[in-house]
Design an enzyme around this catalytic site. Structure first.
Site, PDB file in Angstrom:
ATOM      1  N   GLU A  27      15.168 -68.255 -52.110  1.00  0.00           N
ATOM      2  CA  GLU A  27      16.427 -68.513 -52.807  1.00  0.00           C
ATOM      3  C   GLU A  27      17.578 -67.701 -52.238  1.00  0.00           C
ATOM      4  O   GLU A  27      18.712 -68.181 -52.165  1.00  0.00           O
ATOM      5  CB  GLU A  27      16.289 -68.243 -54.304  1.00  0.00           C
ATOM      6  CG  GLU A  27      17.540 -68.623 -55.078  1.00  0.00           C
ATOM      7  CD  GLU A  27      17.299 -68.767 -56.562  1.00  0.00           C
ATOM      8  OE1 GLU A  27      18.281 -68.741 -57.310  1.00  0.00           O
ATOM      9  OE2 GLU A  27      16.129 -68.912 -56.968  1.00  0.00           O
ATOM     10  N   ARG A  81      12.504 -63.725 -59.398  1.00  0.00           N
ATOM     11  CA  ARG A  81      13.650 -62.825 -59.248  1.00  0.00           C
ATOM     12  C   ARG A  81      14.695 -63.162 -60.302  1.00  0.00           C
ATOM     13  O   ARG A  81      15.089 -64.322 -60.462  1.00  0.00           O
ATOM     14  CB  ARG A  81      14.260 -62.947 -57.850  1.00  0.00           C
ATOM     15  CG  ARG A  81      15.469 -62.040 -57.650  1.00  0.00           C
ATOM     16  CD  ARG A  81      16.072 -62.219 -56.280  1.00  0.00           C
ATOM     17  NE  ARG A  81      15.214 -61.683 -55.240  1.00  0.00           N
ATOM     18  CZ  ARG A  81      15.163 -60.397 -54.916  1.00  0.00           C
ATOM     19  NH1 ARG A  81      15.912 -59.530 -55.561  1.00  0.00           N
ATOM     20  NH2 ARG A  81      14.349 -59.985 -53.969  1.00  0.00           N
TER      21      ARG A  81
END
Length: 311
Positions: free
Chosen positions: A101, A62
């Site tokens: 995350e 990401r």
């Protein structure tokens, strides 16, 4: 013997059926439940881990984190806690994040000091890369370019084939191929896809165009007029037909030019042979005639003799 319930992403890596609790122990991080993956033999544990001991994931696919979505997750964590543990591995004196995350960031912003985590026994960087990419691709809401980049890294850095990637992430090979094709689009269009200015459907339609200029031209029309995927597909189809027509016309012009060159060469050869003016005449169907001029009866006799000598 109790079973440990796993989340969707981790279940793809280690199935519920293959994990059994083997013992419990207390350490400075709180209660950790140790387990063994009976298929791979991998040891791991589940428990709370201090946030300051978790390092970022160096293989995080990401690239962008939506601020509003992160804020919503933080509020949810404050109200309900962290329902789904993150996954980490031991890294020296600390831990290294494998996936989660967004949950890790939201927990920090919410003022948490620790977070529930699956601690996997991952020793090699190559295995870490593969698990991190697969886990994130399956679990997180990545944009199409992030997914495509993840697939590409699995192929290039983990030496996997497209078929193996499709098996690892639980998707059809054609799906993997379609994502990888996105990386051939111009950077401007890839950025637009990252920002959700266009959809995967728009991008897949644009990929079928061979010309980068055409891709960019239609992409700009999408942004300017907010075109639907169906309208873009129609535009691309029409462009393809026009291109085919142009190529056909160009081919016909080339054939005509070549035919003219060949005719001129033949006329020149015949003029030399008969020592007089010769003209080739034909219609579109390919029928025609050879016109040989003569300027007297003696000239005609000479031409006839030349023709007879050829026979």
């Amino acid at each position: 013997m109790a079973k440990v319930a796993l989340g969707k992403g981790l279940r793809a890596l280690i199935s519920d059926e293959s994990i059994h609790i083997i013992n419990k122990r207390q350490d400075e991080n709180g209660e950790h439940i140790k387990y063994r993956d009976t298929k791979s033999g991998r040891l791991g544990s589940i428990g709370n881990v201090p946030l300051h001991k978790i390092e970022p994931n160096p293989y995080q696919p990401r690239e962008e984190f939506d601020r509003s979505a992160l804020e919503e997750l933080k509020q949810s964590i404050i109200e309900k806690g962290i329902i789904q543990p993150i996954t980490i591995r031991v890294h020296g004196e600390k831990y290294q994040l494998i996936s989660g995350e967004r949950r890790l960031r939201a927990a920090k912003e919410a003022g948490f000091t620790e977070i529930p985590a699956y601690v996997l026994d991952i020793k090699t960087d190559e295995e870490m890369l593969e698990l991190a990419l697969i886990e994130n691709i399956q679990r997180e809401k990545l944009n199409p370019i992030e997914v495509a980049t993840g697939f590409q890294r699995l192929i290039q850095e983990c030496s996997l084939t497209q078929e193996q990637v499709s098996q690892r992430v639980g998707k059809d090979r054609s799906t993997v191929t379609n994502f990888l094709r996105l990386l051939k689009l111009p950077e401007e269009i890839q950025t637009s896809l990252r920002k959700n200015e266009i959809s995967m459907g728009h991008a897949r339609a644009l990929i079928t165009l061979e010309s980068l200029e055409a891709q960019l031209e239609i992409w700009q029309l999408i942004l300017k007029h907010n075109l639907s995927v169906r309208k873009v597909e129609a535009l691309v189809s029409r462009f393809g037909k026009e291109k085919a027509a142009d190529e056909t016309e160009t081919a016909e012009e080339e054939r005509a030019r070549q035919r003219n060159v060949d005719e001129l060469n033949l006329e020149s050869l015949l003029r030399e042979k008969f020592a007089t003016k010769v003209k080739l005449q034909h219609n579109k169907k390919g029928h025609g005639q050879i016109v040989i001029e003569y300027y007297s009866l003696d000239d005609l006799d000479r031409i006839v003799e030349t023709i007879n000598s050829i026979g």
